[in-house]
Write an enzyme that holds these catalytic residues in place. Structure first.
Site, short mmCIF file in Angstrom:
data_model
loop_
_atom_site.label_atom_id
_atom_site.label_comp_id
_atom_site.label_asym_id
_atom_site.label_seq_id
_atom_site.Cartn_x
_atom_site.Cartn_y
_atom_site.Cartn_z
N ARG A 34 25.64 64.07 -39.64
CA ARG A 34 24.81 62.89 -39.93
C ARG A 34 24.24 62.93 -41.34
NH1 ARG A 34 21.83 62.09 -34.06
NH2 ARG A 34 23.22 60.43 -33.36
N LYS A 199 25.10 62.51 -17.37
CA LYS A 199 24.36 61.51 -16.60
C LYS A 199 25.13 60.22 -16.34
CE LYS A 199 19.85 63.04 -18.13
NZ LYS A 199 19.09 62.88 -19.37
N GLY A 355 26.64 61.52 -31.56
CA GLY A 355 26.28 62.75 -32.26
C GLY A 355 26.74 63.98 -31.50
N GLY A 379 23.96 56.69 -28.37
CA GLY A 379 23.35 55.58 -27.64
C GLY A 379 23.68 54.25 -28.29
C1 3PG Z 1 20.51 59.88 -31.50
O1 3PG Z 1 20.41 61.10 -31.54
O2 3PG Z 1 21.29 59.29 -30.72
C2 3PG Z 1 19.74 59.05 -32.49
O3 3PG Z 1 19.29 59.82 -33.56
C3 3PG Z 1 18.62 58.33 -31.78
O4 3PG Z 1 17.70 59.24 -31.27
P1 3PG Z 1 16.78 58.81 -30.04
O5 3PG Z 1 17.69 58.67 -28.84
O6 3PG Z 1 15.75 59.90 -29.87
O7 3PG Z 1 16.14 57.49 -30.36
#
Ligand code: 3PG
Length: 401
Positions: A34, A199, A355, A379
């Site tokens: 990242r 999950k 990630g 996400g």
């Molecule tokens: C992730 O790791 O998917 C992003 O950096 C978002 O992090 P978060 O799910 O804690 O908002």
């Protein structure tokens, strides 16, 4: 709008929201993907003479400073990759940040401390985020949104600042959206989607949406056992989500009706305990012993999944196939990664989302250039595929600026 729409940047203070949420072992970065992905936009702005104020989060602190979530360990690597020293502000919008920004020359780069050390970053309502958003916006003359991994979050640095400053989309967000659009709008077929991870509840909405676009859904990871249970199989001590079992049964029935292929494993690697030195065995997926837990897809399943990926023209993969961080349960994930690499060589568009999945393939020895695209957002990419509006993108495209 893109960065060019911000006009001449020389001497302008530009706030950049990046996603620098990297995995750490203590203060050691275990995967810098990242950070590397964030460098081109920061470089571009700095090269154009802007005073670049980078902001980001790390982990999920609860609105107050916590040493283990400090972004300090990221400064060195970011400086190295940029080829220039980055100044670290030890707070987000306080004295340290203000002094650092006031002391900048054209082209300089400052990194603010973890945004989530301030409760206003993640507060639920616009009113509760307003004060922090105002303060952040007060540090800059313009805003660039480049943290693709957080565009699904309606948070001060992702959403609200864009209503307060002239704003643009950074190259990383643009590139990610372009690839994901190719998956949702008229993907080349066959289109195979591989979903893993622990999950199942997190994946239900995306499965629902993909039933309409994908030709094949291959299921792996901890989530597969709820599907096996939905088929009426004994799953022993494997992960199981009782609240999702009806939904899984519904998807299996719908797949049958609509001609979508849902592929489940034919064999699994089981262990007695969730540990690297537990006694392991390969068993048929419909005969998991009562005292064992499934921790990876088995070799026959890995071959089957590779075959289903081999002739696909478009492949999206999110989530490991097993507990890959333990060597006895890494083979399924490795085989899947290899199948995507082969499909890429054969001309398919392959996308690894998330990630964690990206870190997994790198940890298993693969390199980014072996895949069509490695998304920095887990996400975020799933929510995009779910067809949801992503607040951090919507605010940039609504033409409010
Ligand atoms: C992730 O790791 O998917 C992003 O950096 C978002 O992090 P978060 O799910 O804690 O908002």
């Amino acid at each position: 709008a893109d960065i060019a729409s911000l006009g001449d940047l020389r001497g302008k203070r530009v706030l950049v929201r990046s996603d620098l949420n990297v995995p750490l072992d203590g203060t050691t970065i275990t995967d810098d993907g990242r950070i590397r992905a964030s460098v081109p936009t920061i470089s571009e702005l700095s090269g154009a003479g802007a005073r670049v104020v980078v902001c980001a989060h790390l982990g999920r602190p609860k609105g107050a400073p916590e040493e283990r979530y400090s972004l300090r360990p990221v400064v060195g690597r970011l400086s190295e990759l940029l080829g220039r020293d980055v100044v670290f502000a030890t707070d987000t919008v306080g004295e340290s940040a203000q002094a650092a920004v006031a002391g900048m020359a054209d082209g300089d780069v400052v990194l603010l401390e973890n945004l989530r050390f301030n409760a206003g970053e993640t507060a639920k309502t616009d009113e509760d985020r307003a004060e922090f958003a105002d303060a952040l916006a007060g540090l800059a003359d313009a805003y660039v949104s480049d943290g693709f991994g957080v565009v699904h979050r309606k948070q001060a640095s992702v959403y609200d600042v864009a209503t307060r400053l002239p704003s643009a989309m950074g190259g990383l967000v643009r590139a990610e959206v372009e690839v994901l659009r190719r998956l949702t709008e008229d993907p080349e077929r066959p289109y195979a989607v591989v979903l893993g991870g622990a999950k199942v509840a997190d994946k239900l909405a995306v499965i629902d949406n993909l039933m309409g676009t994908a030709d094949r859904l291959l299921i792996g990871g901890g989530m597969l056992f709820t599907f096996l249970a939905a088929q009426g199989h004994e799953i022993g001590k494997s992960l199981f989500d009782a609240d999702s079992v009806d939904a899984c049964r519904g998807y299996l029935e719908r797949a049958e009706r609509e001609g979508v292929e849902i592929v489940l494993p034919v064999d699994v690697v089981v262990g007695k305990e969730f540990s690297a030195d537990t006694e392991t065995a390969v068993v048929d997926a419909d005969s998991i012993p009562a005292d064992a837990m499934g921790l990876d897809i088995g070799p026959r399943s890995a071959a089957l999944y590779a075959e289903k990926v081999a002739d696909a023209r478009t492949v999206f993969w999110n989530g490991p196939m097993g507990a890959f961080e333990m060597a006895p349960f890494a083979a399924g994930t490795k085989a899947l990664a290899q199948a995507l690499v082969d499909a890429t060589s054969a001309g398919a568009l392959t996308v690894v989302g998330g990630g964690d999945s990206a870190a997994a393939v790198r940890q298993l020895g693969f390199t980014d250039d072996q895949f069509g695209h490695i998304s920095t957002g887990g996400g975020a990419s799933l929510e995009y595929l779910e067809g949801k509006e992503l607040p951090g993108i919507a605010i940039l495209t609504k033409g409010t600026n």
